[in-house]
Motif scaffolding. Structure first.
Motif, short mmCIF file in Angstrom:
data_model
loop_
_atom_site.label_atom_id
_atom_site.label_comp_id
_atom_site.label_asym_id
_atom_site.label_seq_id
_atom_site.Cartn_x
_atom_site.Cartn_y
_atom_site.Cartn_z
N LEU A 18 -6.04 14.58 1.47
CA LEU A 18 -7.19 14.60 0.58
C LEU A 18 -7.86 13.23 0.63
O LEU A 18 -7.18 12.20 0.63
CB LEU A 18 -6.77 14.92 -0.85
CG LEU A 18 -6.34 16.35 -1.19
CD1 LEU A 18 -5.91 16.44 -2.65
CD2 LEU A 18 -7.47 17.32 -0.91
N LEU B 34 -1.10 16.11 2.02
CA LEU B 34 -0.87 17.51 1.65
C LEU B 34 0.40 18.01 2.33
O LEU B 34 0.68 17.63 3.48
CB LEU B 34 -2.06 18.37 2.07
CG LEU B 34 -3.42 17.99 1.47
CD1 LEU B 34 -4.52 18.86 2.06
CD2 LEU B 34 -3.40 18.11 -0.05
N ARG C 175 -10.89 17.97 1.94
CA ARG C 175 -9.52 18.33 2.26
C ARG C 175 -9.46 18.57 3.77
O ARG C 175 -10.16 19.43 4.29
CB ARG C 175 -9.08 19.58 1.52
CG ARG C 175 -7.65 20.02 1.86
CD ARG C 175 -7.34 21.43 1.39
NE ARG C 175 -7.40 21.52 -0.07
CZ ARG C 175 -8.34 22.17 -0.74
NH1 ARG C 175 -9.32 22.76 -0.07
NH2 ARG C 175 -8.35 22.22 -2.06
#
Length: 404
Positions: free
Chosen positions: A150, A140, A159
């Motif tokens: 993720l 991310l 997440r």
């Protein structure tokens, strides 16, 4: 997938990969009071034919952490020297008995035992979380900086948001790929085929060594069985399989130090595991918010069994560099780059030796030169101690800091 179906996690540092580097680093960060989450893609650590040698450098680190006595209470074998059999002659290649360490030997311990031990010790700290069966598939980003991962788990996707992602997920690192970190490969002319042979009374008494005139067979004492490795030319496994299992076992019988019938327990190719050897390293180990260490940063040959110990030293150097800025929430790219500057030399020096040791000489000269080199080592009083220092300690030792 709807965002509401993704379970959110927040942690200070997310480590991808529960190998030696990942769990050691997780332990050190949690011990220093830093919230850390380790994501391991497998459900457990139980896998065959992984690096199981714990060198004096790692044992010294375990002593400095106050963990050595408990670690050595686990089943293991010890080797104060490493030997090889060259043309029927036993050669002492490395001697660890004069090292300036508490443990002057290599400990042979199944890696799953070592990893379970580290995970158990780390779990004693409330800041440590280990999530198994978590397959990371994406990094991310926030304004050009990595800010989490993720991952898929049996309970659904998660997440993980964090200040720092560290890739310790091996030579096929997802973190390395997702971060687009470039690398250089230095190749390797050999692969290794691993197999198990049950131990019997009267087997050789040494823990580790090479046998056979071609030096292409290795036996590692695993307590109840021998872990046997057979070195082959790079990329030749498919041709060996096409030639048939029976012919392959006949080749093994020519170099193995026990009788042919012992190989009859190998009845299918599923019992023979290919280790594809490669030597490479990243050009840059870090980008903003992400760092790779261990095999994710530098894949090693199994020569010398140094991979685990380099990974542990990487983890210690990383903890020493990042704990203060993580505590103060002032972590910057320069702190991550400090790890590479610290670990670059031992990485390059080790790989240089591995490449030189694996290079094949012209056929007309190779046998004579090899025997002369081994004879020189075997006849020398100081060369085995020098090799013992290089193998046992590496090119740069690391000492854990920030333990209070």
């Amino acid at each position: 997938m709807p965002q509401s179906l993704i379970t959110p996690y927040v942690t200070r540092c997310c480590i991808v990969g529960g190998g030696p580097a990942g769990l050691m680093l997780g332990y050190l960060l949690a011990r220093a009071g830093i919230n850390v989450t380790v994501l391991e893609k497998h459900a457990d650590f139980l896998r065959d034919f992984r690096g199981d040698t714990i060198h004096p450098s790692t044992l010294e680190i375990m002593h400095q952490l106050g963990l050595l006595e408990a670690l050595l209470a686990l089943p293991h074998q010890r080797a104060e020297t490493l030997h090889a059999e060259i043309a029927g002659r036993d050669i002492r290649l490395a001697d660890f008995t004069r090292l300036p360490t508490r443990c002057k030997f290599i400990a042979f311990m199944p890696q799953w035992e070592f990893l379970n031990f580290l995970a158990e010790k780390a779990a004693a700290f409330p800041e440590f979380t280990l999530i198994k069966s978590a397959q990371v598939h994406q990094l991310l980003y926030d304004r050009g900086q990595v800010c989490g991962v993720l991952a898929d788990t049996p309970e659904g996707p998660i997440r993980v948001r964090c200040q720092l992602v560290i890739g310790t997920d091996g030579r096929n690192s997802v973190v390395r790929e997702q971060a687009s970190l470039s690398s250089h490969s230095f190749g390797s002319p050999r692969d290794v085929l691993w197999m198990k042979i049950d131990k019997q009374e009267g087997d050789p008494a040494w823990s580790m060594g090479h046998t056979g005139p071609k030096q292409n067979f290795i036996m590692i004492d695993r307590g109840e069985y021998w872990q046997c490795g057979y070195s082959i030319d790079k990329g030749s496994f498919e041709a060996i399989q096409q030639d048939g299992l029976e012919n392959f076992l006949l080749q093994i019988a020519e170099v193995a130090p026990f009788q042919d019938h012992r190989l009859q327990t190998i009845v299918s190719w599923q019992q023979v595991k290919l280790l594809s050897i490669r030597i490479d390293r990243l050009d840059q180990w870090a980008k903003p918010g992400v760092l790779c260490i261990g095999d994710a940063a530098h894949a090693m040959s199994p020569i010398g069994g140094v991979g685990v110990n380099l990974a542990i030293q990487d983890a210690v150097a990383t903890a020493n560099a990042i704990i203060p800025p993580l505590r103060s929430q002032r972590l910057q790219l320069k702190h991550l780059q400090q790890v590479q500057r610290r670990r670059n030399f031992p990485t390059k020096a080790t790989q240089f030796l591995q490449i030189k040791m694996s290079q094949r000489r012209p056929k007309k000269r190779r046998a004579g030169e090899s025997s002369k080199l081994m004879a020189r080592v075997g006849n020398s009083r100081w060369l085995p101690h020098l090799f013992g220092r290089i193998i046992g300690l590496g090119f740069r030792r690391e000492t854990p800091k920030h333990l209070d």
